[in-house]
Write a protein that holds these residues in place. Structure first.
Motif, short mmCIF file in Angstrom:
data_model
loop_
_atom_site.label_atom_id
_atom_site.label_comp_id
_atom_site.label_asym_id
_atom_site.label_seq_id
_atom_site.Cartn_x
_atom_site.Cartn_y
_atom_site.Cartn_z
N ARG A 79 0.54 -1.00 -0.27
CA ARG A 79 -0.32 -0.22 0.38
C ARG A 79 1.26 1.14 -0.05
NH1 ARG A 79 -4.66 -1.83 -1.04
NH2 ARG A 79 -6.27 -3.36 0.49
N ARG A 110 -3.36 -9.38 9.60
CA ARG A 110 -4.20 -9.77 8.90
C ARG A 110 -5.36 -11.29 9.13
NH1 ARG A 110 -7.28 -9.37 3.29
NH2 ARG A 110 -7.67 -10.87 2.53
N HIS A 353 -2.78 0.46 -4.24
CA HIS A 353 -2.24 -0.59 -4.26
C HIS A 353 -0.49 0.37 -3.62
CE1 HIS A 353 -4.12 -4.91 -3.80
NE2 HIS A 353 -5.25 -3.85 -3.70
N SER A 414 -12.66 -6.92 -4.84
CA SER A 414 -11.17 -7.13 -5.35
C SER A 414 -11.23 -8.48 -5.85
CB SER A 414 -10.41 -6.09 -4.31
OG SER A 414 -8.79 -5.91 -4.95
N ARG A 418 -4.44 -8.87 -0.84
CA ARG A 418 -5.51 -8.13 -0.38
C ARG A 418 -6.79 -8.08 -0.60
NH1 ARG A 418 -3.16 -4.27 3.23
NH2 ARG A 418 -1.00 -3.85 2.84
N CYS A 420 -11.04 -8.41 -0.16
CA CYS A 420 -11.77 -7.40 0.76
C CYS A 420 -11.88 -9.18 2.30
CB CYS A 420 -13.07 -7.35 0.43
SG CYS A 420 -13.90 -7.49 1.55
C1 HEM Z 1 -10.62 -4.48 1.17
C2 HEM Z 1 -14.67 -4.45 -0.65
C3 HEM Z 1 -17.38 -5.27 3.62
C4 HEM Z 1 -13.25 -5.82 5.42
C5 HEM Z 1 -12.09 -3.99 0.05
C6 HEM Z 1 -11.11 -4.15 -0.27
C7 HEM Z 1 -12.87 -3.90 -1.05
C8 HEM Z 1 -13.60 -4.17 -0.82
C9 HEM Z 1 -12.07 -3.05 -3.12
C10 HEM Z 1 -10.15 -3.07 -1.36
C11 HEM Z 1 -9.16 -4.51 -1.85
C12 HEM Z 1 -8.03 -4.48 -2.16
O1 HEM Z 1 -6.77 -3.50 -1.90
O2 HEM Z 1 -7.21 -4.49 -3.64
C13 HEM Z 1 -16.05 -4.88 0.28
C14 HEM Z 1 -17.32 -4.71 -0.40
C15 HEM Z 1 -17.86 -4.84 0.94
C16 HEM Z 1 -16.95 -5.31 1.65
C17 HEM Z 1 -17.77 -4.44 -1.70
C18 HEM Z 1 -19.79 -5.12 1.38
C19 HEM Z 1 -20.18 -5.33 0.19
C20 HEM Z 1 -16.48 -5.60 4.28
C21 HEM Z 1 -17.19 -6.25 5.60
C22 HEM Z 1 -15.45 -5.58 5.95
C23 HEM Z 1 -14.92 -5.47 5.17
C24 HEM Z 1 -18.19 -6.49 6.68
C25 HEM Z 1 -15.36 -6.31 7.57
C26 HEM Z 1 -15.72 -7.31 8.30
C27 HEM Z 1 -12.26 -5.28 5.08
C28 HEM Z 1 -10.90 -4.89 5.00
C29 HEM Z 1 -10.41 -4.56 4.22
C30 HEM Z 1 -11.42 -4.63 3.24
C31 HEM Z 1 -10.30 -5.38 6.45
C32 HEM Z 1 -8.72 -4.34 3.87
C33 HEM Z 1 -7.83 -5.93 3.47
C34 HEM Z 1 -6.20 -5.73 3.37
O3 HEM Z 1 -5.62 -4.71 3.20
O4 HEM Z 1 -5.98 -6.80 3.64
N1 HEM Z 1 -13.25 -4.50 0.87
N2 HEM Z 1 -15.93 -4.80 1.41
N3 HEM Z 1 -14.63 -5.21 4.13
N4 HEM Z 1 -12.73 -4.86 3.42
FE1 HEM Z 1 -13.74 -4.68 2.27
#
Ligand code: HEM
Length: 474
Positions: A79, A110, A353, A414, A418, A420
């Motif tokens: 990142r 994570r 990223h 995604s 990374r 979600c």
């Molecule tokens: C990361 C979408 C719901 C926790 C992400 C990313 C996207 C995304 C596009 C970025 C991935 C990348 O960097 O390439 C969504 C969508 C959701 C959703 C569309 C619902 C419809 C949630 C929920 C949680 C969550 C419910 C928690 C319980 C996270 C976390 C990351 C993340 C912690 C960071 C992952 C990392 O950097 O290792 N999400 N998300 N998300 N999401 Fe979600």
């Protein structure tokens, strides 16, 4: 030297860069995905931008995004460094998860977060029961509107937030709770501040952060939001009994007590507040905005709503609560939910990223340390993949026999390292909330209201413009 020069000659093309500001004027920061779509037409699927002196490369379309995130997953797993977050307590030892640099601390946090969420029932019956219960509360609240026009944003947000809050803080808010209203308002401010031009500028010219009063002005909402989550963490620490684990925060506290090695792996107080804030931030607005898109598409396409209701009546009936097991027998409803995510396009430009090492993509050279924007919107609406990219068309997810199919370009969460972290929880929430709502109500546009806009309003998340709806009990 010659080798390096040859490599740089394969650096992706892009708009003309001006002295000092680079290409910042080529992007409308209020609608970056729309600017990217225009630039993609001119420069192709991989083009460069320059935010002052920060190199950025934007990836567009399914092929380029998949190659980066899946086939060269580690090369693109880092990142960018965002100096503005230091004001909120983030730093190299305290990265949280979402903005953490790729490395040991991110991996540990994570891994711990995923396994703890699974222990608390992510993808299992126990959390499903919690979501079902909350869906029941949401329906009671909607019933009390007695078919009058209302904006369901607040109620849906409250419901979704309660699922994540019970898991991480062991707390749910009653509908209408003043503290919750404040929290929601602060979070909206947080997102607005995150995407403004000034924030982008401060990230690439951090010396500007020394201008007196500027920080207070630009990040007031973010700071207040963090103060709020600090309050939850403090309450836990005061009432914590290591003999019991009430929620995610307690589990983290337990990990913190494991000594120096744990501390160095990231289990310290600062990360506790940042990880819980990350989960709250990443897990509420995304899911609740998707549900608001779902209801909007249902009022705009009543014939699709009727078909979903017919499937609900056939498979579940009007009384029994929907469960995740029903999903396999409900291909049409499943297709509609996926199409809501594709068209709603809630995280259009993903989370930035950064390249972890020098790499190659689609024949271009991309050096280590380049900020990478994954234009997820261009994947979800890729004309080479989807039959009707700009229409709401659930058949994108159905084969000729009406069986559910998921094209590989469906990447709202995604992909790669990374991807979600909350995907499973989000999918459970979307299915249970959506089917429960349509089992109990038919959503219609109030007679005196104009047809709601179908384009999104961008503030990191793309959400529907405010609209009123009537929920007619079935
Ligand atoms: C990361 C979408 C719901 C926790 C992400 C990313 C996207 C995304 C596009 C970025 C991935 C990348 O960097 O390439 C969504 C969508 C959701 C959703 C569309 C619902 C419809 C949630 C929920 C949680 C969550 C419910 C928690 C319980 C996270 C976390 C990351 C993340 C912690 C960071 C992952 C990392 O950097 O290792 N999400 N998300 N998300 N999401 Fe979600």
């Amino acid at each position: 030297f010659m080798k390096r020069r040859r490599k740089w000659s394969r650096y992706p093309p892009g708009p003309t860069s001006l002295p000092f500001i680079g290409t910042m004027l080529s992007v409308d920061f209020q609608n970056p995905h729309l600017s990217f779509n225009k630039l993609q037409k001119k420069f192709g699927n991989v083009f460069n931008l320059q935010n002052c002196w920060t190199n950025m490369v934007v990836l567009n379309g399914y092929k380029a995004v998949k190659e980066a995130l899946v086939h060269r997953s580690e090369d693109f797993a880092d990142r960018p460094y965002m100096p503005v977050y230091e004001q909120l307590g983030y730093g190299s030892k305290f990265p949280g998860i979402v903005m953490a640099r790729y490395g040991h601390v991110w991996k540990e946090l994570r891994r711990f977060t995923l396994s703890t969420l699974r222990n608390f029932g992510m993808g299992k019956k126990s959390l499903e029961e919690r979501v079902k219960e909350e869906a029941g509360f949401l329906c009671s609240e909607i019933s009390s509107e007695e078919g009058r026009p209302f904006d369901l944003r607040f109620l849906v947000n409250n419901a979704v937030c309660n699922v994540i809050c019970t898991t991480i803080y062991g707390k749910r808010f009653d509908y209408g709770d003043e503290t919750f209203k404040k929290l929601l308002h602060l979070f909206e401010e947080f997102l607005k501040e995150e995407t403004g031009f000034l924030t982008q500028l401060l990230n690439v010219v951090p010396t500007l952060l020394h201008i007196p009063g500027l920080l207070q002005k630009v990040f007031r909402g973010q700071k207040e939001f963090m103060d709020f989550t600090d309050m939850f963490v403090h309450k836990h620490m005061e009432t914590w009994n290591p003999a019991y684990t009430r929620d995610f925060t307690d589990e983290f506290l337990k990990e913190m007590k494991k000594g120096k090695a744990a501390e160095e792996s990231g289990f310290n107080y600062n990360n506790l507040r940042l990880v819980t804030t990350d989960l709250f931030g990443a897990g509420t607005e995304t899911t609740s905005t998707t549900l608001r898109w779902a209801v909007l598409y249902m009022i705009l396409h009543p014939e699709i709503q009727s078909k979903v209701q017919a499937e609900i009546d056939k498979v579940i009936g009007r009384e029994r609560s929907p469960t995740m097991e029903d999903q396999v027998s409900m291909p049409y409803t499943n297709a509609v939910i996926h199409e809501v995510q594709r068209c709603g396009d809630v995280v259009p430009i993903g989370v930035p990223h950064r390249t972890y090492r020098d790499t190659e993509l689609q024949g271009f050279f991309i050096p280590k340390g380049t900020t990478i924007i994954t234009n997820l919107s261009s994947v979800l609406k890729d004309e080479t993949v989807w039959e009707k990219p700009n229409e709401f068309y659930p058949e994108h997810f159905l084969d000729t026999n009406g069986k559910f199919v998921k094209p590989e370009a469906f990447l709202p969460f995604s992909a790669g390292r990374r991807v979600c972290l909350g995907e499973q929880l989000a999918r459970m929430e979307l299915f249970i909330f959506f089917t429960t709502l349509l089992q109990k109500f038919t959503f219609v546009l109030p007679e005196d209201q104009p047809r709601p806009r179908e384009d999104g309003h961008f503030a990191f998340i793309s959400s529907p413009h405010p609209y009123l709806v009537r929920a007619i009990p079935r």
